[in-house]
Design a protein around this motif. Structure first.
Motif, PDB file in Angstrom:
ATOM      1  N   PHE A 260      -0.858 -12.176  -3.433  1.00 18.74           N
ATOM      2  CA  PHE A 260      -1.124 -11.085  -2.479  1.00 18.74           C
ATOM      3  C   PHE A 260      -1.517  -9.808  -3.209  1.00 18.74           C
ATOM      4  O   PHE A 260      -2.512  -9.152  -2.865  1.00 18.74           O
ATOM      5  CB  PHE A 260       0.131 -10.863  -1.635  1.00 18.74           C
ATOM      6  CG  PHE A 260       0.027  -9.724  -0.656  1.00 18.74           C
ATOM      7  CD1 PHE A 260      -0.769  -9.822   0.476  1.00 18.74           C
ATOM      8  CD2 PHE A 260       0.730  -8.548  -0.877  1.00 18.74           C
ATOM      9  CE1 PHE A 260      -0.857  -8.761   1.374  1.00 18.74           C
ATOM     10  CE2 PHE A 260       0.643  -7.490   0.012  1.00 18.74           C
ATOM     11  CZ  PHE A 260      -0.152  -7.604   1.141  1.00 18.74           C
ATOM     12  N   ASN A 282      -4.398 -10.925   3.411  1.00 14.09           N
ATOM     13  CA  ASN A 282      -4.656  -9.599   3.966  1.00 14.09           C
ATOM     14  C   ASN A 282      -3.667  -9.349   5.096  1.00 14.09           C
ATOM     15  O   ASN A 282      -3.553 -10.167   6.018  1.00 14.09           O
ATOM     16  CB  ASN A 282      -6.101  -9.545   4.465  1.00 14.09           C
ATOM     17  CG  ASN A 282      -6.515  -8.168   4.935  1.00 14.09           C
ATOM     18  OD1 ASN A 282      -5.677  -7.284   5.124  1.00 14.09           O
ATOM     19  ND2 ASN A 282      -7.805  -7.975   5.130  1.00 14.09           N
ATOM     20  N   ALA A 283      -2.966  -8.241   5.050  1.00 13.69           N
ATOM     21  CA  ALA A 283      -1.915  -7.953   6.030  1.00 13.69           C
ATOM     22  C   ALA A 283      -2.420  -7.258   7.285  1.00 13.69           C
ATOM     23  O   ALA A 283      -1.647  -7.001   8.207  1.00 13.69           O
ATOM     24  CB  ALA A 283      -0.837  -7.090   5.373  1.00 13.69           C
ATOM     25  N   LYS A 286      -1.107  -7.654  11.112  1.00 13.68           N
ATOM     26  CA  LYS A 286      -0.092  -8.712  11.137  1.00 13.68           C
ATOM     27  C   LYS A 286       1.329  -8.159  11.088  1.00 13.68           C
ATOM     28  O   LYS A 286       1.569  -7.057  10.601  1.00 13.68           O
ATOM     29  CB  LYS A 286      -0.305  -9.666   9.953  1.00 13.68           C
ATOM     30  CG  LYS A 286      -1.625 -10.411  10.004  1.00 13.68           C
ATOM     31  CD  LYS A 286      -1.810 -11.290   8.772  1.00 13.68           C
ATOM     32  CE  LYS A 286      -3.143 -12.025   8.822  1.00 13.68           C
ATOM     33  NZ  LYS A 286      -3.388 -12.829   7.616  1.00 13.68           N
ATOM     34  N   VAL A 288       4.380  -8.456   9.133  1.00 15.18           N
ATOM     35  CA  VAL A 288       4.625  -8.891   7.758  1.00 15.18           C
ATOM     36  C   VAL A 288       6.121  -8.888   7.468  1.00 15.18           C
ATOM     37  O   VAL A 288       6.828  -7.925   7.784  1.00 15.18           O
ATOM     38  CB  VAL A 288       3.892  -7.975   6.747  1.00 15.18           C
ATOM     39  CG1 VAL A 288       4.201  -8.394   5.313  1.00 15.18           C
ATOM     40  CG2 VAL A 288       2.388  -7.985   7.000  1.00 15.18           C
ATOM     41  N   CYS A 300       4.787  -5.003  -2.500  1.00 14.76           N
ATOM     42  CA  CYS A 300       4.219  -5.782  -1.404  1.00 14.76           C
ATOM     43  C   CYS A 300       4.337  -5.068  -0.063  1.00 14.76           C
ATOM     44  O   CYS A 300       3.386  -5.044   0.719  1.00 14.76           O
ATOM     45  CB  CYS A 300       4.890  -7.153  -1.325  1.00 14.76           C
ATOM     46  SG  CYS A 300       4.484  -8.271  -2.686  1.00 14.76           S
ATOM     47  N   SER A 304       1.168  -3.685   2.099  1.00 16.22           N
ATOM     48  CA  SER A 304       0.955  -4.167   3.463  1.00 16.22           C
ATOM     49  C   SER A 304       0.727  -3.006   4.427  1.00 16.22           C
ATOM     50  O   SER A 304      -0.130  -3.080   5.318  1.00 16.22           O
ATOM     51  CB  SER A 304       2.158  -4.996   3.924  1.00 16.22           C
ATOM     52  OG  SER A 304       2.326  -6.142   3.114  1.00 16.22           O
ATOM     53  N   GLN A 307      -2.759  -1.780   4.071  1.00 17.13           N
ATOM     54  CA  GLN A 307      -3.766  -2.706   4.586  1.00 17.13           C
ATOM     55  C   GLN A 307      -3.837  -2.702   6.111  1.00 17.13           C
ATOM     56  O   GLN A 307      -4.704  -3.354   6.690  1.00 17.13           O
ATOM     57  CB  GLN A 307      -3.487  -4.120   4.071  1.00 17.13           C
ATOM     58  CG  GLN A 307      -3.750  -4.278   2.581  1.00 17.13           C
ATOM     59  CD  GLN A 307      -3.489  -5.679   2.078  1.00 17.13           C
ATOM     60  OE1 GLN A 307      -3.019  -6.549   2.823  1.00 17.13           O
ATOM     61  NE2 GLN A 307      -3.778  -5.925   0.807  1.00 17.13           N
ATOM     62  N   ALA A 309      -0.993  -3.282   8.365  1.00 19.23           N
ATOM     63  CA  ALA A 309      -0.105  -4.233   9.037  1.00 19.23           C
ATOM     64  C   ALA A 309       0.430  -3.636  10.339  1.00 19.23           C
ATOM     65  O   ALA A 309       0.646  -2.426  10.453  1.00 19.23           O
ATOM     66  CB  ALA A 309       1.057  -4.601   8.119  1.00 19.23           C
ATOM     67  N   VAL A 312       6.044  -3.981   9.131  1.00 17.01           N
ATOM     68  CA  VAL A 312       6.447  -4.507   7.824  1.00 17.01           C
ATOM     69  C   VAL A 312       7.963  -4.448   7.716  1.00 17.01           C
ATOM     70  O   VAL A 312       8.569  -3.373   7.862  1.00 17.01           O
ATOM     71  CB  VAL A 312       5.825  -3.709   6.657  1.00 17.01           C
ATOM     72  CG1 VAL A 312       6.248  -4.316   5.322  1.00 17.01           C
ATOM     73  CG2 VAL A 312       4.314  -3.679   6.757  1.00 17.01           C
ATOM     74  N   LEU A 389       2.697 -13.139   8.590  1.00 20.33           N
ATOM     75  CA  LEU A 389       2.491 -13.246   7.145  1.00 20.33           C
ATOM     76  C   LEU A 389       3.832 -13.050   6.460  1.00 20.33           C
ATOM     77  O   LEU A 389       4.516 -12.044   6.689  1.00 20.33           O
ATOM     78  CB  LEU A 389       1.504 -12.179   6.657  1.00 20.33           C
ATOM     79  CG  LEU A 389       1.236 -12.127   5.145  1.00 20.33           C
ATOM     80  CD1 LEU A 389       0.572 -13.411   4.655  1.00 20.33           C
ATOM     81  CD2 LEU A 389       0.366 -10.918   4.783  1.00 20.33           C
TER      82      LEU A 389
END
Length: 472
Positions: A260, A282-283, A286, A288, A300, A304, A307, A309, A312, A389
């Motif tokens: 990732f 790719n977050a 999503k 996560v 991480c 996320s 990106q 998300a 998270v 994810l």
């Protein structure tokens, strides 16, 4: 000096969370000269500097703080560089709250630690801007050559010391860029990549040869490298991800942290990354869930967020006080919108393409062998965290190098790390040394730098002894 009673601790300005989570730029601004001098002047110049003692490199911290406070920045840089190959990198990514700053004497007295890491970063960034970072120019060239396997911090630090002594150095690495985890593992918001690339360029301009996209054991044998050089340093790091064996753990949407983070960093270089473009790594949009509580997990969750998300969450089986990651990173992550779910451990995953993580709640029992209180399952506490994810950030283990490389006689420990002599890095094979995580297990960048520098000194001694024998 000694202004800590009247002058409060003051970190460089931090960009607001709503702005910084929109990009991968570093979140801390640079000190202005006056502020750097002010904060450096807070050092108490204590007779037994615990900051220096708890720095793996034993940097002369009080000395360069005093020089900074007096406005003698070039001298401060030279003192800093004398013990640390990459001070601008350590100033950015070292967990100072657990090392130098966490053991600052005035911190223990309740006045707030000196901002050692930020001043270190300021000194070296200023040195680069003013041309004080000089090219590597050995006073004389030596005929001996050393091969280094791995272009991470340990290998690069060893190469720097050896090249300054005039030794011919070649670094072999499996990736298309040097730097190891500095390049592909650590996100730009902690370490912008031009900082790493400048040091690599300095080594190249100083005569270090890089052989990239080279998988030892496949593209080139270990024996061939050993036969080509007078000594070899193994500095591969540890890249094998600890796995999580649980029902449903083979579902799509469950990925390794290293994959990732590498995909995200490659994207920042402008590389073509199909796994990112398809959404696999790719977050964006999503839910996560990151499993783990170390610095890799922090990288991480914060990646996320950037990106895009939808949400998270970070699951960790112990509580905040017992997590291995930097508390400063936890605070930064929370500011950016990450939710930490303490005392939680996954036991299964739902869906062929993951839709949720089945989680057990935990409590802390008696301390285990590490000294931390061991997590214990609370029966009947299971619930489901929705997820699109799941990122496994459970730490890293060494690859089986003797098997991977087809090497006889390279001894390893019961943990799979290369067995090497303390401080020198000497292995069971003559003329072969090992440094960094492949010896220690997953550890800090600063320890890899320390090992690389120490082992380079031992290699120079080894080469000198061989030269004496040949002369006789």
């Amino acid at each position: 000096m000694l202004k800590f009673v009247d002058v409060a601790r003051d970190m460089p300005e931090k960009r607001p969370p709503n702005l910084r989570k929109q990009d991968f730029g570093e979140i801390y601004a640079e000190y202005a000269a006056a502020k750097a001098e002010e904060q450096a002047s807070r050092c108490s110049q204590c007779g037994v500097p615990y900051c220096q003692t708890h720095c793996p490199l034993h940097n002369n911290i009080p000395d360069w703080l005093r020089l900074t406070a007096e406005g003698r920045l070039q001298e401060a840089y030279e003192v800093s560089q004398a013990t640390n190959t990459f001070p601008e990198i350590c100033g950015r990514i070292c967990p100072q709250d657990r090392l130098c700053e966490g053991n600052c004497v005035i911190e223990q007295s309740g006045h707030g630690t000196v901002t050692i890491g930020s001043v270190e970063k300021y000194i070296t960034d200023t040195a680069w801007e003013n041309g004080w970072v000089k090219p590597i120019r050995p006073s004389r060239e030596r005929p001996e050559s050393v091969g280094i396997i791995g272009a991470g911090p340990g290998g690069l630090a060893a190469a720097d010391v050896l090249r300054r002594a005039g030794v011919q150095v070649t670094i072999y690495d499996r990736y298309d860029r040097a730097g190891g985890l500095l390049t592909y593992g650590i996100p730009g918001f902690k370490l912008e990549k031009d900082v790493v690339m400048k040091r690599i360029a300095q080594l190249e301009q100083g005569g270090v040869q890089f052989v990239l996209n080279c998988n030892v054991g496949e593209d080139l044998s270990f024996d061939a490298i050993r036969g080509k050089h007078d000594a070899v340093i193994i500095a591969t790091g540890v890249y094998k991800t600890r796995d999580l064996v649980a029902p449903g753990s083979d579902a799509s949407g469950i990925v390794r942290a290293i994959d990732f983070l590498t995909a995200s960093n490659r994207k920042s270089f402008g590389d073509d990354v199909p796994e990112f473009d398809t959404g696999e790594l790719n977050a964006a949009g999503k839910r996560v869930v990151v499993i783990g509580g170390g610095d890799t997990a922090m990288d991480c969750v914060r990646t996320s967020i950037r990106q895009g998300a939808e949400s998270v969450k970070c699951l960790y089986r112990r509580d905040r006080a017992n997590m291995p990651g930097s508390l400063r990173e936890v605070a930064n992550a929370e500011e950016e919108g990450v939710e930490f779910v303490w005392l939680s451990a996954p036991n299964a995953f739902d869906g062929d393409a993951v839709t949720g993580v089945r989680v057990d709640k935990m409590r802390l029992g008696l301390p285990d062998a590490s000294g931390r209180r061991a997590p214990e399952l609370i029966e009947g506490s299971e619930y489901v965290e929705g997820a699109d994810l799941v990122i496994k950030a459970l730490g890293f283990e060494p690859e089986d190098l003797p098997k991977l490389w087809g090497v006889d006689g390279l001894e390893v420990t019961r943990w799979g790390t290369v067995k090497a002599e303390f401080t020198t890095g000497k292995t069971s094979l003559d003329g072969v040394f090992a440094v960094g995580d492949i010896v220690r297990g997953a550890s800090l960048v600063v320890w890899a730098i320390r090992d690389g520098r120490d082992s380079a000194g031992a290699v120079l001694e080894y080469l000198g002894q061989n030269a004496m024998v040949a002369a006789e």
